[in-house]
Design a protein around this motif. Structure first.
Motif, PDB file in Angstrom:
ATOM      1  N   ARG A 191       0.826  -1.203   0.000  1.00  0.00           N
ATOM      2  CA  ARG A 191       0.000   0.000   0.000  1.00  0.00           C
ATOM      3  C   ARG A 191       0.865   1.260   0.000  1.00  0.00           C
ATOM      4  NH1 ARG A 191      -5.166   1.558   3.570  1.00  0.00           N
ATOM      5  NH2 ARG A 191      -5.968   0.029   2.110  1.00  0.00           N
ATOM      6  N   GLU A 196      -0.716  -2.092  -3.961  1.00  0.00           N
ATOM      7  CA  GLU A 196      -1.537  -3.043  -3.208  1.00  0.00           C
ATOM      8  C   GLU A 196      -2.471  -3.837  -4.121  1.00  0.00           C
ATOM      9  OE1 GLU A 196      -4.623  -3.194   0.599  1.00  0.00           O
ATOM     10  OE2 GLU A 196      -3.982  -1.256  -0.216  1.00  0.00           O
ATOM     11  N   ASP A 283      -8.507  -1.473   5.194  1.00  0.00           N
ATOM     12  CA  ASP A 283      -7.800  -0.286   4.718  1.00  0.00           C
ATOM     13  C   ASP A 283      -7.320   0.580   5.873  1.00  0.00           C
ATOM     14  OD1 ASP A 283      -8.226  -1.046   2.126  1.00  0.00           O
ATOM     15  OD2 ASP A 283      -9.910   0.315   1.786  1.00  0.00           O
ATOM     16  N   GLN A 284      -8.210   0.819   6.822  1.00  0.00           N
ATOM     17  CA  GLN A 284      -7.846   1.696   7.933  1.00  0.00           C
ATOM     18  C   GLN A 284      -6.844   1.044   8.871  1.00  0.00           C
ATOM     19  OE1 GLN A 284     -12.061   2.157   8.737  1.00  0.00           O
ATOM     20  NE2 GLN A 284     -11.831   4.378   8.647  1.00  0.00           N
ATOM     21  N   SER A 287      -3.504   1.401   7.278  1.00  0.00           N
ATOM     22  CA  SER A 287      -3.048   2.784   7.400  1.00  0.00           C
ATOM     23  C   SER A 287      -2.451   3.031   8.781  1.00  0.00           C
ATOM     24  CB  SER A 287      -4.210   3.755   7.157  1.00  0.00           C
ATOM     25  OG  SER A 287      -4.678   3.650   5.829  1.00  0.00           O
TER      26      SER A 287
END
Length: 296
Positions: A191, A196, A283-284, A287
């Protein structure tokens, strides 16, 4: 060692795993105590559901119990043992700790008059048979094994030394939880580098199932990762003690340390240690793990 007719067991502390283990014992007809002092309502609810009797304090439990079973997050293993200092019965540490930490616990409780038995739990909370093993080693390990006869928890005595149960737990979790951390790290790297989607497409071709596994790893990291930080550090210490590289599991600890934390029963994870938005998706989570790499 013969079991007395009214064998009393103390359980420190009835978390999700501990409560299920305690319920195996109450279901087998044993009196199982827990200590409500400084424990919250969720712990109390689990204890009631498992049929545990409240001794009030750990000191009172130590006065009444023939055996104390410690099932707690690994970072708390030493403090938990210290809380029943002076207990003179059988003390079973079933936590995810290194053999070296297990030796420290053993020394602590044996100085107080207890007999130490090493343990390591592999699997889910034992609700039904066939999914969870309790490995045991050391003197009187077979006494503890017999407590679980006919229960959903498969207790097994293994050879190899007094702290073999801790060793097998370290080796097993070194792969299961360590590989989850590696998977999250690899996807976080992809990512950060903007590839990704290409990585997931390649996984679909050559490593089917890894995309789903990474999503499962992210979910586990938010719900359980806070406990796995110390476990990865214990595994790293185990590796180093045997002359093996410890860097991988130190890095795994950092992956789980960065992972946001979901409150038990809550709809979304609570971020730790910094107040970033509560992640709900892979996704979070990625991150949060990538951290500064995504902000640069």
């Amino acid at each position: 060692m013969d079991l007395p007719s009214a064998f009393v067991i103390g359980l420190l502390h009835p978390g999700e795993m501990g409560a299920a283990v305690g319920q195996c014992l109450t279901g087998a007809g044993y009196t199982v105590l827990w200590a409500s002092e400084s424990r919250g309502p969720e712990t109390a609810a689990r204890a009631r559901a498992a049929g545990l009797a409240d001794a009030g304090t750990a000191a009172e439990m130590a006065e009444r119990a023939d055996l104390i079973l410690s099932v707690c997050p690994p970072h708390a293993a030493l403090d938990t043992a210290w809380g029943v200092q002076g207990f003179a019965g059988l003390y079973v540490d079933a936590n995810a700790i290194s053999p070296a930490t297990a030796r420290e616990v053993a020394l602590m409780v044996e100085e107080g008059g207890a007999t130490y038995i090493d343990g390591g739990i592999i699997g889910l909370p034992p609700v039904k048979p066939g999914h969870t093993r309790l490995y045991l080693s050391g003197e009187h390990a077979d006494t503890v094994r017999r407590l679980f006869d006919g229960t959903p928890l498969d207790a097994r005595v293994i050879g190899g030394g007094a702290f073999s149960a801790s060793a097998i737990k370290m080796a097993y979790a070194g792969w299961t939880k360590g590989s989850a951390a590696l998977l999250l790290a690899a996807r976080s790297l992809a990512r950060a580098e903007g590839v990704e989607d290409a990585l997931v497409a390649e996984w679909t071709l050559s490593q089917p199932g890894l995309a789903d596994r990474s999503e499962g790893a992210a979910r586990s990291a938010t719900t359980k990762g806070w406990r796995w930080v110390a476990e990865m550090e214990e595994i790293a210490a185990s590796m180093a003690a045997d002359g093996l590289p410890d860097g991988f599991h130190q890095a795994a600890a950092e992956i789980f340390r960065r992972s946001p934390r979901a409150e038990p029963g809550g709809p979304t994870p609570t971020p730790t240690p910094t107040p970033t938005p509560a992640p709900q998706t892979l996704d979070q989570v990625l991150s949060a793990i990538a951290g500064d790499a995504l902000r640069n």
